[in-house]
Design a protein around this motif. Structure first.
Motif, PDB file in Angstrom:
ATOM      1  N   ASP A 256      11.664  10.792  48.210  1.00 55.38           N
ATOM      2  CA  ASP A 256      13.203  10.411  47.335  1.00 55.38           C
ATOM      3  C   ASP A 256      13.630  11.934  47.511  1.00 55.38           C
ATOM      4  OD1 ASP A 256      12.193   7.673  45.762  1.00 55.38           O
ATOM      5  OD2 ASP A 256      11.241   8.597  44.510  1.00 55.38           O
ATOM      6  N   ALA A 257      12.996  12.916  47.136  1.00 52.05           N
ATOM      7  CA  ALA A 257      13.373  14.530  47.149  1.00 52.05           C
ATOM      8  C   ALA A 257      14.731  14.422  48.599  1.00 52.05           C
ATOM      9  CB  ALA A 257      12.557  14.928  47.067  1.00 52.05           C
ATOM     10  N   ASN A 258      15.101  13.472  49.614  1.00 57.21           N
ATOM     11  CA  ASN A 258      15.448  13.882  50.695  1.00 57.21           C
ATOM     12  C   ASN A 258      17.164  12.789  50.611  1.00 57.21           C
ATOM     13  OD1 ASN A 258      14.791  16.473  52.219  1.00 57.21           O
ATOM     14  ND2 ASN A 258      13.070  15.212  51.454  1.00 57.21           N
ATOM     15  N   ILE A 259      16.939  11.803  49.141  1.00 60.15           N
ATOM     16  CA  ILE A 259      17.978  11.009  49.455  1.00 60.15           C
ATOM     17  C   ILE A 259      18.740  11.584  47.969  1.00 60.15           C
ATOM     18  CG2 ILE A 259      18.639   8.828  48.770  1.00 60.15           C
ATOM     19  CD1 ILE A 259      15.990   7.807  50.333  1.00 60.15           C
ATOM     20  N   ARG A 260      19.972  11.929  47.816  1.00 59.84           N
ATOM     21  CA  ARG A 260      20.951  12.594  47.199  1.00 59.84           C
ATOM     22  C   ARG A 260      22.002  11.806  46.874  1.00 59.84           C
ATOM     23  NH1 ARG A 260      22.239  18.053  49.510  1.00 59.84           N
ATOM     24  NH2 ARG A 260      20.044  19.127  49.638  1.00 59.84           N
ATOM     25  N   ASP A 261      22.604  11.774  45.334  1.00 62.41           N
ATOM     26  CA  ASP A 261      23.899  10.660  45.415  1.00 62.41           C
ATOM     27  C   ASP A 261      25.197  11.469  45.193  1.00 62.41           C
ATOM     28  OD1 ASP A 261      21.505   8.971  43.637  1.00 62.41           O
ATOM     29  OD2 ASP A 261      22.056   9.635  42.138  1.00 62.41           O
ATOM     30  N   LEU A 262      25.687  10.857  45.651  1.00 62.28           N
ATOM     31  CA  LEU A 262      27.019  11.441  45.993  1.00 62.28           C
ATOM     32  C   LEU A 262      27.660  11.580  45.093  1.00 62.28           C
ATOM     33  CD1 LEU A 262      27.804  10.849  50.050  1.00 62.28           C
ATOM     34  CD2 LEU A 262      27.252  13.014  48.768  1.00 62.28           C
TER      35      LEU A 262
ATOM     36  N   VAL B 229      15.139  10.777  26.380  1.00 60.89           N
ATOM     37  CA  VAL B 229      14.008  10.726  26.804  1.00 60.89           C
ATOM     38  C   VAL B 229      14.270  10.500  27.984  1.00 60.89           C
ATOM     39  CG1 VAL B 229      11.909  10.430  27.267  1.00 60.89           C
ATOM     40  CG2 VAL B 229      12.295  10.196  24.475  1.00 60.89           C
ATOM     41  N   PRO B 230      14.505  11.821  29.486  1.00 58.06           N
ATOM     42  CA  PRO B 230      15.127  11.304  30.505  1.00 58.06           C
ATOM     43  C   PRO B 230      13.833  11.627  31.060  1.00 58.06           C
ATOM     44  CG  PRO B 230      15.907  13.799  29.901  1.00 58.06           C
ATOM     45  CD  PRO B 230      15.757  12.965  28.412  1.00 58.06           C
ATOM     46  N   VAL B 231      13.133  10.906  32.622  1.00 55.66           N
ATOM     47  CA  VAL B 231      12.488  10.775  33.619  1.00 55.66           C
ATOM     48  C   VAL B 231      12.935  11.358  34.415  1.00 55.66           C
ATOM     49  CG1 VAL B 231      10.364   9.815  34.506  1.00 55.66           C
ATOM     50  CG2 VAL B 231      11.037   8.890  32.156  1.00 55.66           C
ATOM     51  N   LEU B 232      12.062  12.816  34.721  1.00 55.73           N
ATOM     52  CA  LEU B 232      12.912  14.249  35.369  1.00 55.73           C
ATOM     53  C   LEU B 232      12.435  13.559  36.625  1.00 55.73           C
ATOM     54  CD1 LEU B 232      12.928  17.391  34.012  1.00 55.73           C
ATOM     55  CD2 LEU B 232      14.881  16.070  33.794  1.00 55.73           C
ATOM     56  N   GLY B 233      13.804  14.225  38.357  1.00 53.88           N
ATOM     57  CA  GLY B 233      13.846  14.015  39.190  1.00 53.88           C
ATOM     58  C   GLY B 233      15.160  14.479  39.986  1.00 53.88           C
ATOM     59  N   GLU B 234      14.543  14.927  41.194  1.00 52.25           N
ATOM     60  CA  GLU B 234      15.397  15.779  42.136  1.00 52.25           C
ATOM     61  C   GLU B 234      16.426  15.490  42.256  1.00 52.25           C
ATOM     62  OE1 GLU B 234      11.590  16.312  43.068  1.00 52.25           O
ATOM     63  OE2 GLU B 234      12.578  14.553  42.621  1.00 52.25           O
ATOM     64  N   ASN B 235      17.748  16.452  42.460  1.00 55.79           N
ATOM     65  CA  ASN B 235      18.592  15.974  42.303  1.00 55.79           C
ATOM     66  C   ASN B 235      19.542  15.467  41.274  1.00 55.79           C
ATOM     67  OD1 ASN B 235      18.745  16.975  45.172  1.00 55.79           O
ATOM     68  ND2 ASN B 235      18.205  15.020  46.098  1.00 55.79           N
ATOM     69  N   ALA B 236      19.295  15.684  40.541  1.00 55.65           N
ATOM     70  CA  ALA B 236      19.812  14.492  38.698  1.00 55.65           C
ATOM     71  C   ALA B 236      20.619  14.917  38.018  1.00 55.65           C
ATOM     72  CB  ALA B 236      18.035  13.877  38.120  1.00 55.65           C
ATOM     73  N   GLU B 237      20.768  16.643  37.772  1.00 55.39           N
ATOM     74  CA  GLU B 237      21.853  16.843  37.538  1.00 55.39           C
ATOM     75  C   GLU B 237      23.447  15.827  37.154  1.00 55.39           C
ATOM     76  OE1 GLU B 237      24.133  21.457  36.701  1.00 55.39           O
ATOM     77  OE2 GLU B 237      22.462  21.326  37.831  1.00 55.39           O
ATOM     78  N   PRO B 238      23.915  16.062  38.290  1.00 50.59           N
ATOM     79  CA  PRO B 238      25.110  15.271  37.567  1.00 50.59           C
ATOM     80  C   PRO B 238      24.931  13.459  37.020  1.00 50.59           C
ATOM     81  CG  PRO B 238      25.077  15.946  39.986  1.00 50.59           C
ATOM     82  CD  PRO B 238      23.864  15.887  39.966  1.00 50.59           C
ATOM     83  N   ALA B 239      23.678  13.254  36.969  1.00 46.91           N
ATOM     84  CA  ALA B 239      23.562  12.065  36.046  1.00 46.91           C
ATOM     85  C   ALA B 239      23.554  12.497  34.565  1.00 46.91           C
ATOM     86  CB  ALA B 239      22.168  10.879  36.908  1.00 46.91           C
ATOM     87  N   LEU B 240      22.318  13.697  34.883  1.00 46.96           N
ATOM     88  CA  LEU B 240      21.680  13.732  33.506  1.00 46.96           C
ATOM     89  C   LEU B 240      23.758  14.905  32.281  1.00 46.96           C
ATOM     90  CD1 LEU B 240      18.866  16.516  34.674  1.00 46.96           C
ATOM     91  CD2 LEU B 240      18.537  14.450  33.195  1.00 46.96           C
TER      92      LEU B 240
END
Length: 360
Positions: A172-178, A206-217
């Motif tokens: 999951d940590a190595n798949i990023r949203d563009l 209540v966001p369930v956090l994960g890697e590379n999530a800042e744009p979505a947050l």
């Protein structure tokens, strides 16, 4: 109330849900993610006394910025899927033609639960390993709602319902949203009584956090404009310091932009979605009770990491009628110079039994 998890092997759980008199229906998406066929391979490994049915959900068409590697992996997986299911009854559900991507899941749920799909089926498996949350959240809700309908009612499904997911936080940590589209509420999980958040009522996110999530947050924060935020961290986790790493990655957006306090965090066992389910149900009840004098409080959820934990989230949302917000990715990329196949040894196939024999 959903039961807690078990330590039974996923293959044994899937086999336990099968019937000797009627077929199982295995539903999945086939995309670029190397985990997309792990569950299907396990499901097809033993002999089935009654040949199972397969339902493949088509993914959204790729965009122009999609990596060639991603396109090739998706094409290879479709070829393998066709080889695995060559002798089986396969139904393909086309990606819904909708203007709003957040409505695609609702259209999918309608197609999935059409009467002809349930004919003679007594065991449903929804494999979410390669589906985006905007598709599998409505699909899970549709299955649970069909199960909860009274026997004899149109649309009732009286069989076994299981969710399968191949979990691997490293992958999951190595798949990023563009980039992400503007945030909205997921079909089937909109706020009660209106299409958007109520600006005059207290809102808790209540966001369930994960890697590379800042744009979505950031996109979801703009949508909700929450009065309080309770981020969920995976702890305990397979990687003991993963929660710390997530806080470090998102410290600017959480502490400076969103004004989150250390006491606001919620912790949930990364390997047990029922732990998060129970925590979210309690949190929603407590906030509604505490803020009752201020008007109807809206607690909203969002998932940004583990699909296994997201199942616990959708169970709480279904039981407590909690809205779910999302900021869908426009494209995906694999982190440069990383081969996702190298992380496959850490794959863990999980099966959750949500309706049927264990609850009778």
């Amino acid at each position: 109330m959903f039961a807690n998890g078990t330590s039974i092997a996923p293959g044994d759980l899937m086999a336990a849900g099968s019937s000797t008199d009627s077929p199982s229906l295995y539903m999945l998406g086939v995309g670029f993610d190397p985990r997309c066929l792990v569950g299907l391979r396990e499901f097809l490994r033993p002999d089935h006394q009654v040949a199972p049915k397969i339902m493949r959900i088509e993914m959204a068409p790729p965009g122009t910025a999609t990596q060639p590697t991603v396109l090739q992996m998706a094409a290879d997986h479709v070829l393998e899927f066709e080889a695995l299911t060559a002798s089986l009854d396969v139904v393909v559900i086309p990606y819904p033609a909708v203007e709003n991507p957040y409505s695609a899941g609702t259209a999918l749920a309608l197609a999935m639960t059409a009467a002809k799909q349930w004919t003679d089926v007594s065991h449903l498996i929804i494999d979410i390993s390669s589906m985006p949350s905007t598709l599998y959240f409505p699909a899970i809700k549709a299955a649970l709602r069909a199960s909860d309908l009274p026997a004899g009612t149109d649309g009732h499904f009286g069989g076994e319902i299981q969710i399968v997911v191949c979990e691997n936080p490293q992958m999951d940590a190595n798949i990023r949203d563009l980039g992400v589209s503007g945030a909205s509420f997921v079909g089937g999980f909109r706020p009660r009584g209106h299409g958007d958040a109520d600006p005059d009522s207290p809102t808790v996110w209540v966001p369930v956090l994960g890697e590379n999530a800042e744009p979505a947050l950031r996109a979801i924060h703009t949508l909700l404009e929450p009065d309080d935020i309770c981020p969920v961290l995976p702890f305990p986790a397979v990687e003991p310091r993963r929660a710390d790493a997530l806080v470090l990655e998102h410290q600017t957006v959480l502490f400076e932009a969103f004004n989150v306090r250390a006491s606001d965090f919620v912790y949930s066992d990364e390997r047990n979605p029922f732990d998060l389910y129970l925590a979210l149900c309690r949190l929603e009840r407590d906030y509604r009770s505490a803020l009752e004098t201020l008007g109807p409080t809206m607690v909203a959820l969002s998932a940004h990491g583990s699909k296994l934990l997201s199942v616990g989230m959708v169970l709480a949302a279904y039981e407590r009628t909690i809205p779910i917000a999302a900021a869908a990715a426009d494209e995906y990329e694999i982190v440069p110079e990383v081969s996702l196949e190298t992380f496959s040894e850490a794959n863990q196939l999980c099966c959750l039994w949500l309706a049927g024999a264990p609850y009778q």
